[in-house]
Structure formats: C-alpha cells, structure tokens
Design a protein around this motif. Structure first.
Motif, PDB file in Angstrom:
ATOM      1  N   PRO A  92     -16.330  10.942  18.527  1.00 50.52           N
ATOM      2  CA  PRO A  92     -16.947  12.013  18.674  1.00 50.52           C
ATOM      3  C   PRO A  92     -16.184  13.593  18.022  1.00 50.52           C
ATOM      4  N   THR A  93     -14.570  13.383  18.165  1.00 48.12           N
ATOM      5  CA  THR A  93     -13.854  14.729  17.705  1.00 48.12           C
ATOM      6  C   THR A  93     -13.032  14.082  16.633  1.00 48.12           C
ATOM      7  N   THR A  94     -12.558  15.030  16.052  1.00 48.63           N
ATOM      8  CA  THR A  94     -11.641  14.839  15.037  1.00 48.63           C
ATOM      9  C   THR A  94     -10.047  14.284  15.607  1.00 48.63           C
ATOM     10  N   HIS A  95      -9.720  14.705  16.957  1.00 44.45           N
ATOM     11  CA  HIS A  95      -8.709  14.157  17.114  1.00 44.45           C
ATOM     12  C   HIS A  95      -8.669  12.641  17.508  1.00 44.45           C
ATOM     13  N   ALA A  96      -9.941  12.146  18.117  1.00 46.72           N
ATOM     14  CA  ALA A  96     -10.332  10.963  18.386  1.00 46.72           C
ATOM     15  C   ALA A  96     -10.353  10.037  17.106  1.00 46.72           C
ATOM     16  N   TYR A  97     -10.793  10.743  16.047  1.00 45.38           N
ATOM     17  CA  TYR A  97     -10.890   9.851  14.738  1.00 45.38           C
ATOM     18  C   TYR A  97      -9.524   9.452  14.207  1.00 45.38           C
ATOM     19  N   LEU A  98      -8.660  10.853  14.109  1.00 42.08           N
ATOM     20  CA  LEU A  98      -7.451  10.675  13.491  1.00 42.08           C
ATOM     21  C   LEU A  98      -6.697   9.624  14.493  1.00 42.08           C
ATOM     22  N   SER A  99      -6.563   9.684  15.796  1.00 42.85           N
ATOM     23  CA  SER A  99      -6.001   8.796  16.586  1.00 42.85           C
ATOM     24  C   SER A  99      -6.256   7.219  16.546  1.00 42.85           C
ATOM     25  N   ALA A 100      -7.533   7.013  16.022  1.00 45.19           N
ATOM     26  CA  ALA A 100      -8.098   5.796  15.758  1.00 45.19           C
ATOM     27  C   ALA A 100      -7.376   4.996  14.896  1.00 45.19           C
ATOM     28  N   TYR A 101      -6.871   5.516  13.797  1.00 48.32           N
ATOM     29  CA  TYR A 101      -5.899   4.837  12.975  1.00 48.32           C
ATOM     30  C   TYR A 101      -4.679   5.098  12.834  1.00 48.32           C
ATOM     31  N   LYS A 102      -4.141   5.980  13.967  1.00 49.95           N
ATOM     32  CA  LYS A 102      -2.611   5.878  13.935  1.00 49.95           C
ATOM     33  C   LYS A 102      -1.821   4.542  14.618  1.00 49.95           C
ATOM     34  N   GLY A 109       0.779  -1.361  -0.087  1.00 52.70           N
ATOM     35  CA  GLY A 109      -0.150  -0.014  -0.224  1.00 52.70           C
ATOM     36  C   GLY A 109       0.745   1.336  -0.114  1.00 52.70           C
ATOM     37  N   PHE A 110       0.254   2.333  -0.441  1.00 49.86           N
ATOM     38  CA  PHE A 110       1.050   3.591  -0.763  1.00 49.86           C
ATOM     39  C   PHE A 110       0.275   4.632   0.442  1.00 49.86           C
ATOM     40  N   SER A 111       0.985   5.412   0.981  1.00 54.25           N
ATOM     41  CA  SER A 111       0.518   6.386   2.056  1.00 54.25           C
ATOM     42  C   SER A 111      -0.644   5.722   2.786  1.00 54.25           C
ATOM     43  N   LEU A 112      -1.858   6.435   2.740  1.00 51.48           N
ATOM     44  CA  LEU A 112      -3.106   5.738   3.511  1.00 51.48           C
ATOM     45  C   LEU A 112      -3.132   4.431   3.197  1.00 51.48           C
ATOM     46  N   GLY A 113      -2.902   4.071   1.969  1.00 57.54           N
ATOM     47  CA  GLY A 113      -3.081   2.412   1.599  1.00 57.54           C
ATOM     48  C   GLY A 113      -1.760   1.713   2.277  1.00 57.54           C
ATOM     49  N   GLY A 114      -0.957   2.324   2.627  1.00 57.90           N
ATOM     50  CA  GLY A 114       0.103   1.567   3.177  1.00 57.90           C
ATOM     51  C   GLY A 114      -0.181   1.557   4.977  1.00 57.90           C
ATOM     52  N   ASN A 115      -1.003   2.492   5.363  1.00 61.57           N
ATOM     53  CA  ASN A 115      -1.537   2.227   6.656  1.00 61.57           C
ATOM     54  C   ASN A 115      -2.493   1.360   6.698  1.00 61.57           C
ATOM     55  N   PHE A 116      -3.317   1.234   5.796  1.00 60.10           N
ATOM     56  CA  PHE A 116      -4.275  -0.007   5.751  1.00 60.10           C
ATOM     57  C   PHE A 116      -3.762  -1.444   5.606  1.00 60.10           C
ATOM     58  N   VAL A 136      -2.630  12.288  13.005  1.00 61.92           N
ATOM     59  CA  VAL A 136      -2.774  13.506  13.831  1.00 61.92           C
ATOM     60  C   VAL A 136      -1.620  14.490  13.295  1.00 61.92           C
ATOM     61  N   ALA A 137      -0.426  13.941  13.579  1.00 62.88           N
ATOM     62  CA  ALA A 137       0.879  14.932  13.080  1.00 62.88           C
ATOM     63  C   ALA A 137       0.886  15.110  11.693  1.00 62.88           C
ATOM     64  N   ALA A 138       0.426  14.146  10.856  1.00 66.08           N
ATOM     65  CA  ALA A 138       0.412  14.621   9.556  1.00 66.08           C
ATOM     66  C   ALA A 138      -0.520  15.721   9.068  1.00 66.08           C
ATOM     67  N   THR A 139      -1.740  15.753   9.585  1.00 66.95           N
ATOM     68  CA  THR A 139      -2.699  16.623   9.418  1.00 66.95           C
ATOM     69  C   THR A 139      -2.284  17.928   9.811  1.00 66.95           C
ATOM     70  N   ILE A 140      -1.668  18.068  10.768  1.00 69.99           N
ATOM     71  CA  ILE A 140      -1.218  19.152  11.251  1.00 69.99           C
ATOM     72  C   ILE A 140       0.088  19.743  10.510  1.00 69.99           C
ATOM     73  N   ASN A 141       0.849  18.909  10.177  1.00 66.00           N
ATOM     74  CA  ASN A 141       2.081  19.155   9.052  1.00 66.00           C
ATOM     75  C   ASN A 141       1.528  19.754   7.949  1.00 66.00           C
ATOM     76  N   LEU A 142       0.465  19.219   7.354  1.00 67.85           N
ATOM     77  CA  LEU A 142      -0.091  19.735   6.049  1.00 67.85           C
ATOM     78  C   LEU A 142      -0.624  21.284   6.296  1.00 67.85           C
ATOM     79  N   ASP A 148      10.039  13.069   3.192  1.00 69.77           N
ATOM     80  CA  ASP A 148       8.741  13.098   2.906  1.00 69.77           C
ATOM     81  C   ASP A 148       8.089  14.332   3.480  1.00 69.77           C
ATOM     82  N   PRO A 149       7.390  15.188   2.661  1.00 65.35           N
ATOM     83  CA  PRO A 149       6.664  16.524   3.436  1.00 65.35           C
ATOM     84  C   PRO A 149       5.401  16.245   3.749  1.00 65.35           C
ATOM     85  N   ILE A 150       4.820  14.867   3.816  1.00 63.94           N
ATOM     86  CA  ILE A 150       3.482  14.792   3.894  1.00 63.94           C
ATOM     87  C   ILE A 150       3.212  13.626   5.346  1.00 63.94           C
ATOM     88  N   THR A 151       3.933  12.451   5.249  1.00 73.34           N
ATOM     89  CA  THR A 151       3.553  11.659   6.374  1.00 73.34           C
ATOM     90  C   THR A 151       4.366  11.902   7.497  1.00 73.34           C
TER      91      THR A 151
END
Length: 326
Positions: free
Chosen positions: A242-252, A145-152, A180-186, A273-276
């Motif tokens: 319930p929250t964005t942080h909880a959601y993003l943390s769920a697949y960290k 997988g690539f990027s999010l696909g790699g996470n999956f 979480v970190a990737a979203t803040i970074n972007l 890598d400028p994204i992940t």
C-alpha cells in the motif's frame, strides 16, 4: 573482515570508483576483454511459471568447467552492464561457464511480460535460477549479484532449500541491504546519483508503456522528480504493497535473515559505498558461513584496481568460487 585493497591514489575517491564503473571507457574495456564470452554467448528465454519469461544469455565452451555462475545485474542495469560484463568475462576466462540473467524489464526484455518490474518479484527469479539449473546441469552452481542483483541473490539463497536449488556458493558485490535507508541516502546526500536513477527508471517505464499503452499514463511520469514521488505513485498501482515504506521494507534484508542463510555466502562491500546501506554493527559475527569482506575503497560496484579499469572484485569472485570447488 577488513581485506586489503588499495587502488592507486587517483582511484581512491568513492565517486570516481562508482562513476567510472559504468562509464563508456569502462564499458568499452570490459566489452573487449569479454570478447570470448560474448562470442560464445547464446540468448535464452526462460519460462518461469505462470506465463512469466525472463531473458538471459549462456556462455559455455569449457570442456572441463569449474561450474556454472549465474550473474544478476543491479537496478536499471542489464546483462551488458560494464561491471557485470567485466566479471562474467573474467570468470569465463578462468574456466567457469556463465549465465547472465536479466531481471524483468531490464536489458532488451520489456516486451516479454506485461506487468511492470518491481523489486519484490522474487518468485520469478527463484524459478529462473531453477530453470537455469535444469537446462544446464553442473556439479557446481554459483550465484552472484551486484547491488540490487546482490539483494536478489541473497534472497534466492534464503529460498534455496524450499525451491530445491543446488547452490555451492553465493557471492555478492555491493549488495543492497536496506532499500529504505538507501533511498533516503540518495535523495538527501547524493543528488547526482539520485537524478541518474530517476532518469534511468523513467526511461525504462516509458519503453514499457509504449509497448503496453494501457498499463499506465506515460505523461504522469514526466511530472515526477524524485524517487519518493515515483514510488508513491508506482507502489499502490503496480505492487502488492500500500505504501512506499511497506514496499521498500519488503525486500530489506535484516541481520537475522542474513544470519539464517544456509548456503555458504560471501559479501564483498566497501566502507565508502555512497549508495547502498549495510546494516550496522559487527558484520563478521553474522554466521559462520556468511563471510563479509569489507574494504576501505571501491565505491559502489567499482573496486577498480588500475588505470586499465580492471576490477579487484572480479578476481575475488574467481578465487571465492574456485575455493568452493576444492
């Protein structure tokens, strides 16, 4: 470990690598090089339980196949993304059969399921891999997988034993480890990439809402201008969190999770890598069966090695999977 990959000087800039990886010239080149894969490709709709269906494509014309590789694209990509098509074409040329899997609401699959995609929908991807293995049995099954696909792919690996999946090897390219970190970074450091993902997500959501008008208010999307704003609206309405942080943390993916993988795993990533966001510390000590191949160049899902826009990572995937069959 730090491997050797040094592209020509004009290709050493991480943004050149990242942007070129998906631009039209790379897409054209990858499409041409993958002509045999595409000629032998047949679409399949996979039944993933509970009425859920995912779309993919199988390419198999190898009399003595080295195994079946299932490939998963990144967020808002598809089975026809340049980076995925490039890797799939190279793997196919080198004797592997290939299944390219669309995540929900990616590619031309928005019509298959009413509920919207979110990145915590792991069960259906696990079931899709199981269905691929049932439909197309091979002695060796590989997952990349690539990027999010790699996470999956990594999370599927964590579920492999409980789901009775037969995986010889997992290999990921530029996997998303910390959303979480990737979203803040972007949002804080890379406005061009941030606007790109906002635009792509809005396009996908508009398609979905046109197909299912009662699922949400399309006009609301036009008023949101950042990933955080979009997540803050989307998460409580369309996920179990319930929250964005909880959601993003769920697949960290934590270091502990990565270290607990029981499937031999290879992670290809770059320090530029400028994204992940890879976890800190010495990644080489995670686990004896988790190999981190970290190079100094490559950007995000780029690893372009020459001006024909071929990818060093594609050949590494071939080498990694070939070695696993010996």
């Amino acid at each position: 470990m730090v491997a050797t990959f040094t592209p020509p000087r004009p290709l050493q800039n991480p943004h050149v690598q990242t942007i070129l990886a998906s631009l039209a010239p790379r897409k054209v080149a990858a499409t041409i090089r993958a002509s045999k894969l595409r000629k032998d490709s047949k679409e399949y709709i996979l039944n993933c339980g509970n009425g859920i269906r995912l779309l993919g494509a199988i390419s198999r014309n190898q009399k003595n196949s080295k195994g079946l590789v299932t490939l998963i694209h990144g967020w808002e990509g598809s089975i026809d993304s340049a980076y995925l098509l490039s890797a799939a074409g190279v793997l196919y040329e080198q004797g592997f059969n290939v299944f390219r899997l669309n995540l929900r609401d990616h590619g031309k699959s928005h019509h298959l399921n009413k509920a919207l995609f979110n990145s915590t929908r792991l069960d259906e991807v696990v079931q899709a891999v199981a269905e691929i293995q049932r439909l197309f049995p091979h002695d060796h099954h590989f997952l990349t997988g690539f990027s999010l696909g790699g996470n999956f792919a990594l999370r599927v690996g964590l579920r492999a034993a409980s789901a009775a999946l037969h995986l010889t090897k997992i290999a990921t390219v530029s996997p998303l480890i910390d959303p979480v970190a990737a979203t803040i970074n972007l949002e804080e450091k890379h406005p061009v990439y941030h606007r790109y993902f906002v635009r792509k997500w809005k396009q996908s959501l508009r398609i979905k809402i046109q197909l299912y008008p009662d699922i949400d208010d399309q006009q609301t999307l036009l008023r949101l201008h950042s990933l955080t704003q979009m997540h803050d609206y989307f998460v409580p309405r369309h996920t179990d969190h319930p929250t964005t942080h909880a959601y993003l943390s769920a697949y960290k993916l934590s270091r502990q999770q990565l270290a607990s993988l029981e499937i031999p795993t290879h992670i290809i990533c770059s320090t530029d890598d400028p994204i992940t966001a890879m976890p800190g510390g010495d990644l080489s000590t995670l686990s004896p069966i988790v190999d981190i191949e970290q190079v100094n160049f490559g950007g995000h899902c780029g690893f372009l090695q020459d001006f024909r826009l071929t990818s060093w990572a594609d050949q590494r995937l071939v080498e990694i999977f070939q070695a696993a069959t010996i």
